[in-house]
Each structure stands twice: as C-alpha cells, then as structure tokens.
Design a protein around this motif. Structure first.
Motif, PDB file in Angstrom:
ATOM      1  N   ALA A  25       0.857  -1.188   0.000  1.00 34.17           N
ATOM      2  CA  ALA A  25       0.000   0.000   0.000  1.00 34.17           C
ATOM      3  C   ALA A  25       0.893   1.238   0.000  1.00 34.17           C
ATOM      4  O   ALA A  25       1.233   1.779   1.044  1.00 34.17           O
ATOM      5  CB  ALA A  25      -0.916  -0.005   1.211  1.00 34.17           C
ATOM      6  N   VAL A  26       1.301   1.661  -1.190  1.00 36.47           N
ATOM      7  CA  VAL A  26       2.171   2.823  -1.334  1.00 36.47           C
ATOM      8  C   VAL A  26       1.404   3.998  -1.915  1.00 36.47           C
ATOM      9  O   VAL A  26       1.468   5.106  -1.426  1.00 36.47           O
ATOM     10  CB  VAL A  26       3.390   2.484  -2.231  1.00 36.47           C
ATOM     11  CG1 VAL A  26       4.271   3.710  -2.438  1.00 36.47           C
ATOM     12  CG2 VAL A  26       4.189   1.345  -1.629  1.00 36.47           C
ATOM     13  N   HIS A  27       0.641   3.733  -2.968  1.00 37.03           N
ATOM     14  CA  HIS A  27      -0.101   4.756  -3.690  1.00 37.03           C
ATOM     15  C   HIS A  27      -1.580   4.679  -3.301  1.00 37.03           C
ATOM     16  O   HIS A  27      -2.044   3.669  -2.782  1.00 37.03           O
ATOM     17  CB  HIS A  27       0.078   4.512  -5.200  1.00 37.03           C
ATOM     18  CG  HIS A  27      -0.423   5.613  -6.051  1.00 37.03           C
ATOM     19  ND1 HIS A  27      -1.708   5.638  -6.541  1.00 37.03           N
ATOM     20  CD2 HIS A  27       0.168   6.739  -6.500  1.00 37.03           C
ATOM     21  CE1 HIS A  27      -1.885   6.730  -7.259  1.00 37.03           C
ATOM     22  NE2 HIS A  27      -0.747   7.413  -7.253  1.00 37.03           N
ATOM     23  N   VAL A  28      -2.316   5.738  -3.573  1.00 32.06           N
ATOM     24  CA  VAL A  28      -3.749   5.772  -3.273  1.00 32.06           C
ATOM     25  C   VAL A  28      -4.475   4.617  -3.958  1.00 32.06           C
ATOM     26  O   VAL A  28      -5.330   3.962  -3.365  1.00 32.06           O
ATOM     27  CB  VAL A  28      -4.347   7.141  -3.705  1.00 32.06           C
ATOM     28  CG1 VAL A  28      -5.849   7.136  -3.583  1.00 32.06           C
ATOM     29  CG2 VAL A  28      -3.755   8.262  -2.877  1.00 32.06           C
ATOM     30  N   ILE A  90       2.852   1.720   4.269  1.00 30.22           N
ATOM     31  CA  ILE A  90       4.041   2.458   4.687  1.00 30.22           C
ATOM     32  C   ILE A  90       3.712   3.112   6.029  1.00 30.22           C
ATOM     33  O   ILE A  90       2.609   3.632   6.224  1.00 30.22           O
ATOM     34  CB  ILE A  90       4.394   3.533   3.638  1.00 30.22           C
ATOM     35  CG1 ILE A  90       4.793   2.876   2.336  1.00 30.22           C
ATOM     36  CG2 ILE A  90       5.491   4.443   4.134  1.00 30.22           C
ATOM     37  CD1 ILE A  90       5.079   3.839   1.229  1.00 30.22           C
ATOM     38  N   ALA A  91       4.665   3.129   6.927  1.00 23.99           N
ATOM     39  CA  ALA A  91       4.420   3.612   8.291  1.00 23.99           C
ATOM     40  C   ALA A  91       3.977   5.074   8.334  1.00 23.99           C
ATOM     41  O   ALA A  91       3.276   5.477   9.262  1.00 23.99           O
ATOM     42  CB  ALA A  91       5.662   3.426   9.146  1.00 23.99           C
ATOM     43  N   THR A  92       4.351   5.873   7.347  1.00 23.01           N
ATOM     44  CA  THR A  92       4.023   7.301   7.388  1.00 23.01           C
ATOM     45  C   THR A  92       2.643   7.622   6.826  1.00 23.01           C
ATOM     46  O   THR A  92       2.213   8.769   6.871  1.00 23.01           O
ATOM     47  CB  THR A  92       5.072   8.113   6.611  1.00 23.01           C
ATOM     48  OG1 THR A  92       5.111   7.635   5.264  1.00 23.01           O
ATOM     49  CG2 THR A  92       6.444   7.988   7.255  1.00 23.01           C
ATOM     50  N   ILE A  93       1.935   6.625   6.285  1.00 21.42           N
ATOM     51  CA  ILE A  93       0.609   6.853   5.720  1.00 21.42           C
ATOM     52  C   ILE A  93      -0.433   6.252   6.652  1.00 21.42           C
ATOM     53  O   ILE A  93      -0.345   5.085   7.027  1.00 21.42           O
ATOM     54  CB  ILE A  93       0.472   6.237   4.317  1.00 21.42           C
ATOM     55  CG1 ILE A  93       1.462   6.901   3.360  1.00 21.42           C
ATOM     56  CG2 ILE A  93      -0.955   6.386   3.796  1.00 21.42           C
ATOM     57  CD1 ILE A  93       1.481   6.285   1.971  1.00 21.42           C
ATOM     58  N   VAL A  94      -1.435   7.048   7.014  1.00 24.05           N
ATOM     59  CA  VAL A  94      -2.504   6.603   7.895  1.00 24.05           C
ATOM     60  C   VAL A  94      -3.787   6.442   7.076  1.00 24.05           C
ATOM     61  O   VAL A  94      -4.318   7.428   6.564  1.00 24.05           O
ATOM     62  CB  VAL A  94      -2.750   7.624   9.036  1.00 24.05           C
ATOM     63  CG1 VAL A  94      -3.902   7.188   9.919  1.00 24.05           C
ATOM     64  CG2 VAL A  94      -1.482   7.845   9.833  1.00 24.05           C
TER      65      VAL A  94
END
Length: 178
Positions: A25-28, A90-94
């Motif tokens: 899960a990197v991109h929208v 990614i840890a920075t995306i909620v």
C-alpha cells in the motif's frame, strides 16, 4: 459471498490495480485494490490522498466504501479493513475509512399521454416508475455520477408509446440519522 460473477470490465480494472500494487500500500490506488481484496462485497470503493481534502490532511489516505446492501459498513468491518491495510502500508501513511456522503435525487414527474382503451393511467404510472428505477440502477447508483437530465427525460418518454411528453422537476436531498 453469494454475489454475481465479476464482469469483464471489472476484472480488467482490478487486474491492473493488482499488478500495480504488488501487495503493498504505497499509492492511493494500491489502497483501493487492497480494500477491494479485503472487502469483496463492496459495490464501489473510492480512495483519495489527504492532500486533496479541504482542509488538507497530509500523510493520510481516505477510503470511502459503498456496500452492496445498506448505507455504510460497520465499525467492526472498518477496523478489520484498516488492520489488513496497515500490514502492507508504509508507516508514514494513515488510512482512514469515511462513510459515504450520499446525495439523493427526488423527482416529481408529470406525464402527458394519449388515452387509449388498451392502457390505463395506472399502467402508464407503473411503466414510468419502472423506467426511472432502471435508469437509477443503470446510471446513478454509484459514486461520482452526475444526473444526465436529458437522458432521464428520454427514458421516461420512451417507457410507453402512449407518452407524448413529460415535465420532470428535480430536487436533491440529504438523509440524516438524527
């Protein structure tokens, strides 16, 4: 889940998303694919980045799910989906799941028709209601759809050979749980 088989257009769309995301899960769009995979009974899934929100909320991905039945999914289902996404995120995306904000179209239809012994006004009414319901299911019952007013008028006119014209007033409505 007892649903109808996926149609070819849907398979082509989902296959492309599957290849692009490759389980991460990197991109929208990756979030959209993972939600569809985790919650296959969703009628429609829309995702957008927090930077597109008003006001912007950076570092967040918003997910809205329209279930096949009902208005929203349960809190338990939301938590299960978020938990599944967080394993591949990614840890920075909620990721945040928001309920759809549905707008409803209310119609007031007046039909002019040629009276005939073969068809009653009740039958004309039934045909018009059936054609509006078919139009709604075909063109309106999903996210991000605009009402094509001229197509709606044409659909009503073509619901019976006895209809000569119609006057249709459109209003929009929000339904709230108070």
């Amino acid at each position: 889940g007892g649903a109808f088989a996926e149609d070819i257009a849907s398979i082509k769309y989902n296959a492309q998303l599957s290849y692009e995301s490759q389980g991460k899960a990197v991109h929208v769009n990756d979030h959209e694919y993972l939600v569809r995979k985790e919650y296959p009974t969703a009628q429609k899934v829309i995702t957008w980045g927090g930077q597109d929100n008003i006001p912007p909320q950076f570092g967040k991905v918003f997910i809205s799910i329209q279930p096949q039945k009902g208005m929203t999914i349960t809190t338990l289902e939301k938590n299960k989906i978020i938990e599944s996404i967080n394993k591949k995120n990614i840890a920075t995306i909620v990721p945040l799941i928001v309920d759809p904000d549905n707008t409803y179209v209310d119609l007031e239809v007046h039909v002019n028709y040629t009276p005939d012994a073969n068809i009653s006004s009740g039958k004309i009414e039934t045909l018009v209601i059936e054609s509006i319901n078919t139009f709604s299911h075909t063109y309106m019952n999903t996210f991000n759809k605009n009402l094509e007013y001229s197509r709606l008028l044409n659909t009503i006119d073509n619901s019976s050979q006895y209809i000569s014209s119609n006057i249709t007033e459109v209003s929009i409505a929000k339904r709230l749980n108070v």
